[in-house]
Write an enzyme that holds these catalytic residues in place. Sequence first.
Site, mmCIF file in Angstrom:
data_model
loop_
_atom_site.group_PDB
_atom_site.id
_atom_site.type_symbol
_atom_site.label_atom_id
_atom_site.label_comp_id
_atom_site.label_asym_id
_atom_site.label_seq_id
_atom_site.Cartn_x
_atom_site.Cartn_y
_atom_site.Cartn_z
ATOM 1 C CG ASP A 1 -65.616 39.225 49.117
ATOM 2 O OD1 ASP A 1 -65.650 38.166 48.469
ATOM 3 O OD2 ASP A 1 -66.641 39.808 49.533
ATOM 4 C CG HIS B 1 -62.647 32.183 45.846
ATOM 5 N ND1 HIS B 1 -62.341 30.962 46.374
ATOM 6 C CD2 HIS B 1 -63.360 32.819 46.809
ATOM 7 C CE1 HIS B 1 -62.845 30.859 47.587
ATOM 8 N NE2 HIS B 1 -63.472 31.974 47.873
#
Length: 436
Positions: free
Chosen positions: A13, A41
């Site tokens: 992340d 994503h």
Amino acid sequence: MKVVAVLGGQWGDEGKGKVVDLFANRFDIVARYHGGHNAGHTVKFGNRHFALHLLPAGVVRGRMGVIGPGVVLDLDALLKEIDELEAAGVSIGENLMISDRAAVILPYHRLLDAARERAAGDAKIGTTLRGIGPAYESVAARRAIRVAELFRPATLAARVGAIAEETGKLLQCMGETTVPTADDVIANLGPCAERIRGHVGDTGRYLRTRLKSGATLLAEGAHGAMLDLTSGTYPFVTSSHCSAGAVATGLEIAPGALDASLLVLKAYSTRVGAGPFPTELREDTGEYLRKRGNEYGTSTGRPRRTGWFDAVVARTAVELSGASAVAITKLDCLDELDEIPISLGYKLDGQPLSALPALAEDVARLEPEYEKLPGWKTTTTGLTRYEQLPSAAQRYVRALEDAVGAPAVLISTGPRREETIWRPETPFLTGLPPES
Ligand code: GDP
Ligand code: IMO
Ligand code: MG
């Protein structure tokens, strides 16, 4: 530089989706080489917002997307993602090739993932419960169903039957009462397989041939170096290799084909799930960073744990992938802080340490050694030029670059594509293929 990898340098992340999107228009092909739909994503520009899990982020820019044999594939998740993208106006069309050698995630894998986590109690990993670990176990045990087998009904029936029998027994021992029959599983796989049939092929051969004739390739990493099966905070890791070493095997291209790696680093640290996190912030400051950075999982919505930047983690990640540059993201999330500590090393049992120990129980005992840098107390959101950054923010960026030993090719000042400071003078950028 024709073949470049973009990789996560922390616990996932970091903003890989944004960074891949920023570079995708310089490459012919964008490929995922490992992981599965445990990845989430994010790509944002203007008022558009995409969350990608299995499809390489480059498909949003209309680039050829490849899902390599190193990926574990959940067909339902893939088709849902394709449908969502199409509904949002992004047509996949011919722009997707899926490896005939990729392993298929079956419902048994998901059930096993959940059963193992339940059985582990307090020692659970905090997986995404997507069946990723058990699917890779099947690969290593040489029992996985490969995508190519989806189109061989007789082999498929026999192989799903064998997995159903074996994992069915295991699941029943673990207290799982409702295990789908092989017939049910095969019945669901059939229509899904038909929908992907036109996209399936030998991606390794395709990539090697395209590279030979001069095509450019961006390998999209998932997760992060500290979730790497070998080098991460084992056993609190994912079940694939996340660093540049896995690009070759995960895409079936030669190791020497990779020209450069770019490591994405968040200006602070986050982690989802369990496992040691040396610079973790608890209580108020941790909660402040979580809210300020909107740190909630892209795949699972779980709150992310937050902490200060850990230079040992980031430097290790740079070394593991041989990254020649970094992308620093979420600098804007530190705008309001009076001072910002970064950890440059640790103490363990009173002794200085500048590397991560092998055992999670030792990583959990590390005491970070912080250097405190002054905050800038002014907004940097949306800035696009380095000179616009307050001097304290420039100093912070320099401190990160020095600590990790690689220059920042870009600094991200907001979630959107436009909210980016480029450093045009960095050799990494000048060596890339031109935008097209
Ligand atoms: P990935 O898994 O590495 O692709 O990262 P995720 O997309 O899961 O998480 C990153 C989150 O941060 C997403 O919500 C992005 O939209 C957001 N983001 C990325 N870069 C920035 C930035 O520079 N500033 C802010 N405020 N948010 C960012
Ligand atoms: P992206 O690509 C953050 C974490 C899970 C868990 C551990 C094992 O969006 O950065 P798994 O389901 O993979 O067996 O879970 O790995 N994890 C991630 N954390 N971002 C990710 O992906 C992750 N993929 C897996 O939270 O701790
Ligand atoms: Mg993510």
